[in-house]
Design an enzyme around this catalytic site. Structure first.
Site, PDB file in Angstrom:
ATOM      1  N   ASP A   1       0.856  -1.200   0.000  1.00 26.31           N
ATOM      2  CA  ASP A   1       0.000   0.000   0.000  1.00 26.31           C
ATOM      3  C   ASP A   1       0.886   1.241   0.000  1.00 26.31           C
TER       4      ASP A   1
ATOM      5  N   ASP B   1       4.198   1.705  -4.088  1.00 25.78           N
ATOM      6  CA  ASP B   1       3.218   2.151  -5.081  1.00 25.78           C
ATOM      7  C   ASP B   1       3.050   1.050  -6.128  1.00 25.78           C
ATOM      8  N   ILE B   2       1.820   0.763  -6.498  1.00 25.65           N
ATOM      9  CA  ILE B   2       1.627  -0.283  -7.529  1.00 25.65           C
ATOM     10  C   ILE B   2       2.071   0.185  -8.907  1.00 25.65           C
TER      11      ILE B   2
ATOM     12  N   SER C   1     -10.468   5.888  -5.237  1.00 23.72           N
ATOM     13  CA  SER C   1     -11.819   5.309  -5.185  1.00 23.72           C
ATOM     14  C   SER C   1     -12.961   6.315  -5.040  1.00 23.72           C
TER      15      SER C   1
ATOM     16  N   THR D   1     -16.059  -2.355  -9.598  1.00 20.92           N
ATOM     17  CA  THR D   1     -17.274  -1.689  -9.116  1.00 20.92           C
ATOM     18  C   THR D   1     -18.433  -1.845 -10.103  1.00 20.92           C
ATOM     19  N   ASP D   2     -19.641  -1.744  -9.590  1.00 16.58           N
ATOM     20  CA  ASP D   2     -20.821  -1.735 -10.470  1.00 16.58           C
ATOM     21  C   ASP D   2     -20.896  -0.437 -11.281  1.00 16.58           C
ATOM     22  N   GLU D   3     -20.089   0.564 -10.900  1.00 16.38           N
ATOM     23  CA  GLU D   3     -20.166   1.858 -11.586  1.00 16.38           C
ATOM     24  C   GLU D   3     -19.662   1.784 -13.031  1.00 16.38           C
TER      25      GLU D   3
ATOM     26  N   TYR E   1     -13.755   8.319 -12.414  1.00 18.68           N
ATOM     27  CA  TYR E   1     -13.450   7.149 -11.569  1.00 18.68           C
ATOM     28  C   TYR E   1     -13.942   5.866 -12.245  1.00 18.68           C
TER      29      TYR E   1
ATOM     30  N   LYS F   1     -11.891   2.552 -13.750  1.00 19.91           N
ATOM     31  CA  LYS F   1     -12.124   1.160 -13.314  1.00 19.91           C
ATOM     32  C   LYS F   1     -12.538   0.297 -14.515  1.00 19.91           C
TER      33      LYS F   1
ATOM     34  N   LYS G   1     -16.798   9.336   2.142  1.00 17.08           N
ATOM     35  CA  LYS G   1     -17.877   8.606   1.496  1.00 17.08           C
ATOM     36  C   LYS G   1     -19.165   8.876   2.271  1.00 17.08           C
TER      37      LYS G   1
ATOM     38  N   ASN H   1     -30.700   8.141  -0.955  1.00 15.48           N
ATOM     39  CA  ASN H   1     -29.813   8.796   0.015  1.00 15.48           C
ATOM     40  C   ASN H   1     -30.576   9.469   1.146  1.00 15.48           C
TER      41      ASN H   1
ATOM     42  N   ARG I   1     -23.819  16.746  -7.616  1.00 16.93           N
ATOM     43  CA  ARG I   1     -22.556  16.308  -8.241  1.00 16.93           C
ATOM     44  C   ARG I   1     -22.743  16.328  -9.763  1.00 16.93           C
TER      45      ARG I   1
ATOM     46  N   GLY J   1     -22.890  15.083 -13.374  1.00 15.82           N
ATOM     47  CA  GLY J   1     -22.974  13.730 -13.960  1.00 15.82           C
ATOM     48  C   GLY J   1     -23.392  12.663 -12.964  1.00 15.82           C
TER      49      GLY J   1
HETATM   50  P1  NAD Z   1      -9.978   3.210  -0.283  1.00 16.50           P
HETATM   51  O1  NAD Z   1      -9.871   4.505  -1.024  1.00 16.50           O
HETATM   52  O2  NAD Z   1     -10.529   3.199   1.100  1.00 16.50           O
HETATM   53  O3  NAD Z   1      -8.546   2.522  -0.198  1.00 16.50           O
HETATM   54  C1  NAD Z   1      -7.671   2.459  -1.292  1.00 16.50           C
HETATM   55  C2  NAD Z   1      -6.322   1.962  -0.786  1.00 16.50           C
HETATM   56  O4  NAD Z   1      -5.428   1.867  -1.914  1.00 16.50           O
HETATM   57  C3  NAD Z   1      -5.656   2.906   0.217  1.00 16.50           C
HETATM   58  O5  NAD Z   1      -5.111   2.168   1.285  1.00 16.50           O
HETATM   59  C4  NAD Z   1      -4.555   3.588  -0.588  1.00 16.50           C
HETATM   60  O6  NAD Z   1      -3.459   3.994   0.188  1.00 16.50           O
HETATM   61  C5  NAD Z   1      -4.196   2.466  -1.567  1.00 16.50           C
HETATM   62  N1  NAD Z   1      -3.587   3.008  -2.809  1.00 16.50           N
HETATM   63  C6  NAD Z   1      -4.051   4.009  -3.586  1.00 16.50           C
HETATM   64  N2  NAD Z   1      -3.204   4.218  -4.619  1.00 16.50           N
HETATM   65  C7  NAD Z   1      -2.201   3.313  -4.482  1.00 16.50           C
HETATM   66  C8  NAD Z   1      -1.045   3.016  -5.246  1.00 16.50           C
HETATM   67  N3  NAD Z   1      -0.747   3.716  -6.349  1.00 16.50           N
HETATM   68  N4  NAD Z   1      -0.242   2.020  -4.837  1.00 16.50           N
HETATM   69  C9  NAD Z   1      -0.525   1.311  -3.712  1.00 16.50           C
HETATM   70  N5  NAD Z   1      -1.607   1.548  -2.936  1.00 16.50           N
HETATM   71  C10 NAD Z   1      -2.444   2.534  -3.336  1.00 16.50           C
HETATM   72  O7  NAD Z   1     -10.817   2.254  -1.258  1.00 16.50           O
HETATM   73  P2  NAD Z   1     -11.883   1.131  -0.889  1.00 16.50           P
HETATM   74  O8  NAD Z   1     -13.197   1.780  -0.685  1.00 16.50           O
HETATM   75  O9  NAD Z   1     -11.309   0.236   0.147  1.00 16.50           O
HETATM   76  O10 NAD Z   1     -11.948   0.370  -2.287  1.00 16.50           O
HETATM   77  C11 NAD Z   1     -11.097  -0.745  -2.558  1.00 16.50           C
HETATM   78  C12 NAD Z   1     -11.370  -1.244  -3.956  1.00 16.50           C
HETATM   79  O11 NAD Z   1     -12.744  -1.592  -4.088  1.00 16.50           O
HETATM   80  C13 NAD Z   1     -11.099  -0.201  -5.043  1.00 16.50           C
HETATM   81  O12 NAD Z   1     -10.508  -0.850  -6.138  1.00 16.50           O
HETATM   82  C14 NAD Z   1     -12.479   0.325  -5.409  1.00 16.50           C
HETATM   83  O13 NAD Z   1     -12.523   0.769  -6.748  1.00 16.50           O
HETATM   84  C15 NAD Z   1     -13.329  -0.920  -5.191  1.00 16.50           C
HETATM   85  N6  NAD Z   1     -14.733  -0.655  -4.838  1.00 16.50           N
HETATM   86  C16 NAD Z   1     -15.036   0.084  -3.735  1.00 16.50           C
HETATM   87  C17 NAD Z   1     -16.376   0.279  -3.402  1.00 16.50           C
HETATM   88  C18 NAD Z   1     -16.762   1.054  -2.163  1.00 16.50           C
HETATM   89  O14 NAD Z   1     -17.964   1.218  -1.923  1.00 16.50           O
HETATM   90  N7  NAD Z   1     -15.854   1.499  -1.333  1.00 16.50           N
HETATM   91  C19 NAD Z   1     -17.384  -0.246  -4.202  1.00 16.50           C
HETATM   92  C20 NAD Z   1     -17.019  -0.982  -5.342  1.00 16.50           C
HETATM   93  C21 NAD Z   1     -15.686  -1.199  -5.636  1.00 16.50           C
HETATM   94  P1  TYD Z   2     -20.362   8.012  -2.389  1.00 16.88           P
HETATM   95  O1  TYD Z   2     -20.240   7.461  -1.022  1.00 16.88           O
HETATM   96  O2  TYD Z   2     -19.432   9.094  -2.822  1.00 16.88           O
HETATM   97  O3  TYD Z   2     -20.308   6.765  -3.379  1.00 16.88           O
HETATM   98  P2  TYD Z   2     -20.586   6.696  -4.996  1.00 16.88           P
HETATM   99  O4  TYD Z   2     -20.572   8.059  -5.541  1.00 16.88           O
HETATM  100  O5  TYD Z   2     -19.421   5.885  -5.466  1.00 16.88           O
HETATM  101  O6  TYD Z   2     -21.891   5.998  -5.139  1.00 16.88           O
HETATM  102  O7  TYD Z   2     -21.837   8.577  -2.589  1.00 16.88           O
HETATM  103  C1  TYD Z   2     -22.987   7.767  -2.346  1.00 16.88           C
HETATM  104  C2  TYD Z   2     -24.204   8.585  -2.709  1.00 16.88           C
HETATM  105  O8  TYD Z   2     -24.313   9.693  -1.790  1.00 16.88           O
HETATM  106  C3  TYD Z   2     -24.136   9.233  -4.087  1.00 16.88           C
HETATM  107  O9  TYD Z   2     -25.447   9.265  -4.636  1.00 16.88           O
HETATM  108  C4  TYD Z   2     -23.648  10.640  -3.826  1.00 16.88           C
HETATM  109  C5  TYD Z   2     -24.281  10.952  -2.492  1.00 16.88           C
HETATM  110  N1  TYD Z   2     -23.541  11.882  -1.628  1.00 16.88           N
HETATM  111  C6  TYD Z   2     -24.208  12.984  -1.053  1.00 16.88           C
HETATM  112  O10 TYD Z   2     -25.425  13.201  -1.264  1.00 16.88           O
HETATM  113  N2  TYD Z   2     -23.492  13.810  -0.237  1.00 16.88           N
HETATM  114  C7  TYD Z   2     -22.164  13.631   0.013  1.00 16.88           C
HETATM  115  O11 TYD Z   2     -21.547  14.451   0.759  1.00 16.88           O
HETATM  116  C8  TYD Z   2     -21.491  12.507  -0.581  1.00 16.88           C
HETATM  117  C9  TYD Z   2     -20.032  12.257  -0.332  1.00 16.88           C
HETATM  118  C10 TYD Z   2     -22.239  11.662  -1.387  1.00 16.88           C
END
Ligand code: NAD
Ligand code: TYD
Length: 336
Positions: free
Chosen positions: A34, A60-61, A84, A123-125, A150, A154, A189, A250, A274, A276
């Site tokens: 990481d 770094d990856i 992310s 991600t589903d996105e 983002y 992905k 988030k 939300n 936001r 888009g």
């Molecule tokens: P996060 O942002 O909490 O953590 C990301 C981690 O990656 C951090 O520890 C960061 O230091 C590390 N990182 C970033 N750039 C790096 C690099 N260049 N080299 C090495 N390490 C690096 O993210 P998360 O929410 O834990 O998400 C993890 C994975 O799951 C991601 O690939 C994300 O796209 C995917 N994902 C997340 C969600 C969600 O709801 N959080 C949903 C769907 C998919």
């Molecule tokens: P987020 O946690 O950023 O995840 P994603 O955009 O990947 O789905 O956002 C979840 C939902 O909440 C999304 O519809 C955007 C909304 N949101 C707010 O309304 N207020 C906020 O401050 C944030 C961060 C997100």
């Protein structure tokens, strides 16, 4: 016994995955690579530190030497590392391309050269947005249609994973999951931002009309899904992983959190939308159910309550994260 290289293990899902894996597969070894960006925090893994099967490597990856050295030492890669957060990708997508696209390609190349298996967490996105008017859900056959930088980064990484499989026969799997929630999620988030703002007496910013729908997945369900994919998943296959919510927008999520904290709706602040903004995500996880026996086991209301309680009990953790104090500490420790 396996030796697993986890990338991004100091982030939200990666740290939950390492904790999950060490408790269920105690004989295995894990290396956590990481970079410790703003989202990476070794406080998330205090309980793993010192365990015989666990080692942290700062790196770094996108650093080809580190990646090749570690991939060579492992049997399997579970790749979480990514930029992310959608809002950050709207401000500047540069790091998203470097880490999510270039970093993934370097891992794939090393996996190919050393003949290792790779599971890619996505991600589903990548499938774009659904409207509120239909009951459609994304599945593995849904066309890619990413709308944010983002999601586009992905989607590019998913295409590269499949291209390495088709071209080189690399052993890969992908999970495309919905929005995760649970402990140790960075409070930028939506759910942890809302909880921690309310605990600090601040309002919760709700984008636009607040009628955006996400398919909330408790992080332990996601970890278990990855475990099942590693055990039973077919190489070259994608698995869509969703949660237990039927359809919750939300505003409804915020109202639940307000109720849990005994606060009123005056704490909601509607703010500019936001750009888009994707209206709805929903995932059909029937392939994962049929092939892997997956089903989400964590009820949204019950685990939202547990998540709120976790943030109430772990105030020092999120106060440090919000102030950036943990970063200064680890930068001194690791000489960054
Ligand atoms: P996060 O942002 O909490 O953590 C990301 C981690 O990656 C951090 O520890 C960061 O230091 C590390 N990182 C970033 N750039 C790096 C690099 N260049 N080299 C090495 N390490 C690096 O993210 P998360 O929410 O834990 O998400 C993890 C994975 O799951 C991601 O690939 C994300 O796209 C995917 N994902 C997340 C969600 C969600 O709801 N959080 C949903 C769907 C998919
Ligand atoms: P987020 O946690 O950023 O995840 P994603 O955009 O990947 O789905 O956002 C979840 C939902 O909440 C999304 O519809 C955007 C909304 N949101 C707010 O309304 N207020 C906020 O401050 C944030 C961060 C997100």
């Amino acid at each position: 016994m396996s030796k697993i290289l986890v990338t991004g293990g100091a982030g939200f899902i990666g740290s939950n995955f390492i904790r999950y894996w060490l408790s269920r597969h105690p004989g295995d070894e894990m290396i956590n690579l990481d970079k410790l960006t703003y989202a990476g925090n070794l406080e998330n893994l205090k309980d793993a530190e010192g365990k015989p099967g666990y080692r942290f490597v700062l790196g770094d990856i996108t650093n080809v030497d580190i990646v090749r050295d570690l991939v060579r030492q492992c049997d399997l890669i579970v790749h979480f590392a990514a930029e992310s957060h959608v809002d950050r990708s709207i401000i500047d997508a540069g790091e998203f391309i470097k880490t999510n696209v270039v970093g993934t390609q370097l891992l794939l190349q090393a996996a190919k050269d050393f003949d290792k298996r790779m599971h890619h967490v996505s991600t589903d996105e990548v499938y774009g947005a659904l409207s509120l008017e239909t009951k459609k859900r994304f599945n593995e056959a849904s066309p890619f249609n990413p709308t944010s930088p983002y999601a586009a980064s992905k989607a590019a990484s998913d295409h590269l994973v499949m291209a390495y499989h088709h071209t080189h026969g690399l052993s890969v799997t992908i999970s495309n999951c919905s929005n995760n929630f649970g402990p140790y999620q960075f409070p930028e988030k939506f759910i942890p931002l809302a909880i921690t703002n309310l605990l600090e007496g601040k309002k919760v910013p709700v984008y636009g009309d607040g009628l955006y729908v996400r398919d909330w997945l408790y992080v332990d369900d996601h970890c278990r899904a990855i475990d099942l994919i590693l055990e039973k998943g077919q190489t070259g296959q994608t698995y869509c992983i969703g949660g237990m919510t039927k359809s919750v927008n939300n505003l409804a999520v915020i109202k639940k959190i307000l109720k849990l904290l005994g606060q009123g709706e005056e704490m909601i602040e509607f703010v500019k939308d936001r750009p888009g903004h994707d209206r709805r995500y929903a995932v059909d996880w029937s392939r994962a159910k049929k092939e892997l026996g997956y089903r989400p086991e964590h009820d949204f209301d019950e685990y939202l309550k547990q998540t709120v309680e976790w943030y109430q009990k772990n105030e020092p953790w999120w106060q440090n994260v919000k102030s950036g104090e943990y970063r200064e500490y680890y930068q001194t420790q690791y000489g960054k």
